[in-house]
Design an enzyme around this catalytic site. Structure first.
Site, PDB file in Angstrom:
ATOM      1  N   LYS A 192      -2.909   9.813 -13.816  1.00 55.05           N
ATOM      2  CA  LYS A 192      -4.303   9.491 -13.546  1.00 55.05           C
ATOM      3  C   LYS A 192      -4.535   9.794 -12.064  1.00 55.05           C
ATOM      4  CE  LYS A 192      -7.439   6.264 -12.054  1.00 55.05           C
ATOM      5  NZ  LYS A 192      -7.861   7.335 -11.168  1.00 55.05           N
ATOM      6  N   GLY A 245      -0.717   3.936  -3.448  1.00 53.12           N
ATOM      7  CA  GLY A 245      -2.085   3.593  -3.075  1.00 53.12           C
ATOM      8  C   GLY A 245      -2.067   2.359  -2.193  1.00 53.12           C
ATOM      9  N   SER A 246      -3.142   1.583  -2.252  1.00 58.83           N
ATOM     10  CA  SER A 246      -3.233   0.437  -1.343  1.00 58.83           C
ATOM     11  C   SER A 246      -2.402  -0.739  -1.852  1.00 58.83           C
ATOM     12  CB  SER A 246      -4.685  -0.017  -1.220  1.00 58.83           C
ATOM     13  OG  SER A 246      -5.085  -0.619  -2.443  1.00 58.83           O
ATOM     14  N   THR A 247      -2.032  -1.601  -0.916  1.00 64.14           N
ATOM     15  CA  THR A 247      -1.274  -2.806  -1.252  1.00 64.14           C
ATOM     16  C   THR A 247      -2.066  -3.693  -2.210  1.00 64.14           C
ATOM     17  OG1 THR A 247      -0.030  -2.673   0.794  1.00 64.14           O
ATOM     18  CG2 THR A 247      -0.151  -4.836  -0.222  1.00 64.14           C
ATOM     19  N   VAL A 249      -4.283  -2.871  -4.527  1.00 65.14           N
ATOM     20  CA  VAL A 249      -4.237  -2.366  -5.904  1.00 65.14           C
ATOM     21  C   VAL A 249      -2.807  -2.405  -6.443  1.00 65.14           C
ATOM     22  CG1 VAL A 249      -4.787  -0.443  -7.447  1.00 65.14           C
ATOM     23  CG2 VAL A 249      -6.300  -0.977  -5.541  1.00 65.14           C
ATOM     24  N   GLU A 268       4.322   2.539  -3.972  1.00 62.60           N
ATOM     25  CA  GLU A 268       4.398   3.057  -2.625  1.00 62.60           C
ATOM     26  C   GLU A 268       3.033   2.741  -2.031  1.00 62.60           C
ATOM     27  OE1 GLU A 268       4.077   6.900  -0.673  1.00 62.60           O
ATOM     28  OE2 GLU A 268       3.866   5.010   0.403  1.00 62.60           O
ATOM     29  N   CYS A 302      -0.154   7.483   4.537  1.00 64.99           N
ATOM     30  CA  CYS A 302       0.416   6.130   4.525  1.00 64.99           C
ATOM     31  C   CYS A 302       1.392   5.879   5.665  1.00 64.99           C
ATOM     32  CB  CYS A 302       1.097   5.872   3.184  1.00 64.99           C
ATOM     33  SG  CYS A 302       2.141   7.224   2.665  1.00 64.99           S
ATOM     34  N   GLU A 401      -4.222  -1.734   7.746  1.00 59.15           N
ATOM     35  CA  GLU A 401      -4.137  -0.287   7.651  1.00 59.15           C
ATOM     36  C   GLU A 401      -5.568   0.253   7.640  1.00 59.15           C
ATOM     37  OE1 GLU A 401      -2.989   1.518   3.938  1.00 59.15           O
ATOM     38  OE2 GLU A 401      -1.614   2.858   4.998  1.00 59.15           O
TER      39      GLU A 401
END
Lengths: 503, 501
Positions: A192, A245-247, A249, A268, A302, A401
């Site tokens: 996805k 992606g983000s922490t 999510v 990650e 990242c 971030e």
């Protein structure tokens, strides 16, 4: 304030027609079951590039059925590793043959530099495929040293059907970082892509089929996180999910996995990586590293070195050089080969970055350069390279971030202070050290709690070098042979042994 | 129906006084902050053995502080692997020197056989710690083959502070399966033993200190799952949590980890492991394997072969032998050396098993033997065998965790594989055949973490064990287990003028 180049370069670059806009399930491009589509936007202008099929739970179900059939009954896991490798090599060749079109798609979709795409991103992704193709026939288990009369060994089996949820910042690199080891292992998968960047993924699906990847092995469901992404994380018949992606999510992904079928999860996530520059550093080299570390890919990476610690002896010289370089940095249309930084990926990110810049000003950090959006023809999501100095660890701009061209700078005295401050973060993705001193390099590299430590370099990736988080930057590794573990399961097989001449 | 032996055997065996009943934090035995205690029960009688300190969130916080300090500033991760090994070897020696007392503690806490404890469980726990001690100075990273002029290598670093939440079925074995590799790796830890079985864990804490494990490295918080266990899973300063227990609680642990600090999680959960017996099997040997497979430790073992598939050619003979052996199986006081299985661990498990037995009867499976509790006191259940079990029956789907076997006949190898894999679990499986090709095909085809061919429960310190599917992820035993306690760090430096690449 960076400088900017003229737009209207379209005449020198062939903007591709968008050929693939539908879901790719079981070897066919299909509309979503609902018939819905969503817009993908060009961040240079804010305008719509194309409408893409919007996949939801029912489409994910179809993709999983195809992937499950391909794994449980199909040829892919049953072929020898070398045969999977052949097809992956074909796939890599097809990427090389279409490099300009693919680079243009990522430029249009994500504002990435076209020249970088052509010279680096796309070719290195083909190389990632080749790296894992080369590993496919070398996946070893162990024969064990049993303490009684048994013959026992471990098999590293493909885990099954994998879901990959990939982000928008490196649409091509991320696609192949996930897909390649999973293909080599003999898994089947559903990808996805981020809703901001569906275009190149769908093209890769087309190339995969041409390369001889069997139907159902690689499926691509374009759509949104809360629908298509969530359906993958909660699916009862997906064996593993791999998320970058983000922490925030990342938490949702892991929770959904726990509440559904306890599928294996690898994450990650974000970073707030420190770059520590010691007194013995070469000023020019260190300033260059620090600048690239935060401005590469417009700060949408990242492992960006978004916190820079400079030892007091070199501070004034280095900061002067850094600001000079930042002011000369060229921001503009990413198709222009002279431009060093394109637009941020979308409006949401653009506004988020500007909000953090306002926070930085209010929190009392010193703004050395930048701090404003760039109005390029009144359109698009361009932000000036921005540097704040005298940043303290409790400031929001030091903790969160930002994922944009915003650097937080601080001065330090001693090595222990540098280590302590560098480690004062919930993240742990990467870090950099600039020094000629062997002992400083060894001590600091052991002491920083992060998954990759770059000494006298930054963003030095390599296919054989694993990459991933400590702490809240996640777990699991991409790149290197380590990455295969996410797509394999260990099975032990034990049989009694009779009359063995040794134990 | 199993036979049972008289109680009143206490004179045979010296029941130990309970010496350690408090939390073990930073090298000291301390009361819980709240002062609360809970009862630990003897399943032979339902009576209270002792009151144990009940740890809650605040106690876990203290333990984490101690463990964090021991890791970030203390000597444990900073001493060499060989030095950690020395202290772990000493720990193992102390276990050997106290084997009877330790075995007795697990017998009164969990109803485990005393003779097995003395000769197998406790000595094996000592061997586990020796195995990992031997690995402590052999933990390697890799030097990488970079594609540009860089020197790159990986370090396998201790992950930090680890939480271990261990179950009640093998209190000693599981304690050391978790603690052994974590100590070797240089981690520090908090162990939360199951509330049913706190006694031996606290004793091990005492021995750890005598062995020279520094204060704060190994902490024990006795207490309950929803309080102490939850505090560990949600703690913002624990780097990894390792859980062995039920699938239901495994979900809770993983959710809590996700909602707190995204700590690394490893889960070893339930199973409904199939044992497949082919026509060419030796009837006696196969029946013995099948019986032990479900009755060992009164069925309270995650890898129990609780589903038995027998090929039609051998079915009648094998089932006859199986039922004969089940009827001769001796159930009684676990201190009695003649007894083959003791009481279930507590009232809750006892009632759950009986309820599944009722389900089995209602669902239409054929009860061949057993099906009833034994005696008036304690939690004893007869070895129970159901035949003609179909995969959609509850007794074929759910993990019962007791002496209850679900039996079915099959025709072909493909049918066996398909039915064996029709489960959400995937912990272990067994195959009985002399045919090489059958063994190879079936072992590759069953989705489970351990496949035993012509044996069962053939564990080994070097052989990894763990789940596929909803039986969890991560491995115990073997060098694989160390991975749970490490993080991979890559270190990259440019190189100049290298004569090769």
């Amino acid at each position: 304030m960076g400088s900017h180049a003229n737009d209207s370069l379209e005449s020198s670059v062939k903007i591709p027609t968008i050929k693939f806009t539908k879901l790719f399930i079981n070897g066919e491009f299909v509309d979503s079951i609902s018939g819905k589509t969503f817009k993908t936007i060009d961040p240079r202008t804010g305008e719509v590039i194309a409408r893409i099929a919007e996949g939801e739970k029912e489409d994910v179900d179809l993709a999983v059925n195809a992937a499950r059939h391909a794994f449980d009954d199909g040829p892919w896991p049953r072929l020898p590793g070398s045969e999977r490798a052949k097809r992956m090599m074909n796939f890599a060749d097809l990427i090389d043959q279409n490099v300009e079109e693919l680079a243009a798609l990522d430029t249009l979709d994500a504002g990435k530099l076209f020249s970088m795409g052509k010279a680096v991103d796309i070719p290195s992704s083909a190389d990632t495929l080749r790296y894992y193709a080369g590993a496919a026939d070398k996946i070893h288990g162990d024969v064990l040293k049993m303490s009684r009369e048994f013959h026992a060994y471990t098999l590293h089996e493909p885990i099954g059907v994998v879901g990959h949820i990939i982000p928008w910042n490196f649409p091509t690199t991320m696609f192949f970082l996930k897909v390649s080891p999973a293909l080599a292992a003999g898994c089947t998968m559903i990808v996805k892509p981020a809703e901001q960047t569906p275009l190149s993924a769908l093209y890769y699906a087309h190339l995969a089929k041409l390369a001889g990847i069997p139907d159902g092995v690689l499926n691509v469901v374009t759509g949104f996180g809360p629908t298509a992404g969530a359906a993958i994380c909660s699916h009862m018949d997906i064996d593993a999910v791999s998320f970058t992606g983000s922490t925030e999510v990342g938490r949702i992904v892991m929770k959904a996995a726990a509440e559904s079928n306890l599928k294996v999860v690898s994450l990650e996530l974000g970073g707030k990586s420190p770059l520590i520059i010691f007194d013995d550093a070469d000023v020019d080299m260190a300033a260059q590293l620090a600048l690239i570390g935060i401005l590469y890919n417009k700060g949408e990476i990242c492992v960006a070195s978004s916190r820079v610690y400079v030892q007091e002896g070199i501070y004034d010289k280095l900061v002067k050089k850094l600001v000079e370089m930042a002011k000369a940095w060229v921001v503009g249309d990413p198709f222009d080969p002279k431009v060093q930084q394109g637009p941020q990926v979308d409006k949401e990110q653009f506004e988020k970055i500007l909000t953090y810049i306002e926070h930085g000003k209010r929190e009392g950090a010193t703004l050395l350069t930048g701090g404003k959006p760039l109005a390029l023809g009144g359109k698009g999501y361009y932000v000036e390279p921005t540097i704040f100095a005298e940043v303290k660890e409790d400031m929001l701009i030091a903790k969160d971030e930002i994922f944009g061209p915003v650097l937080a700078l601080a001065k330090f005295k001693t090595i222990d202070e540098a280590i302590k401050r560098a480690n004062s973060t919930r993240y742990g993705l990467a870090a950099g050290i600039v020094t000629k001193d062997l002992n400083v390099a060894n001590t600091v590299s052991r002491s920083l709690r992060a998954g990759t430590i770059w000494i006298n370099c930054y963003l030095a990736f390599s296919n054989d070098c694993p990459f991933g988080g400590y702490k809240m930057s996640g777990f699991g590794r991409d790149s290197g042979l380590e990455a295969l573990h996410k797509y394999l399961q260990v099975k032990s097989v034990v049989t009694p042994l009779y009359n063995s001449p040794w134990l």
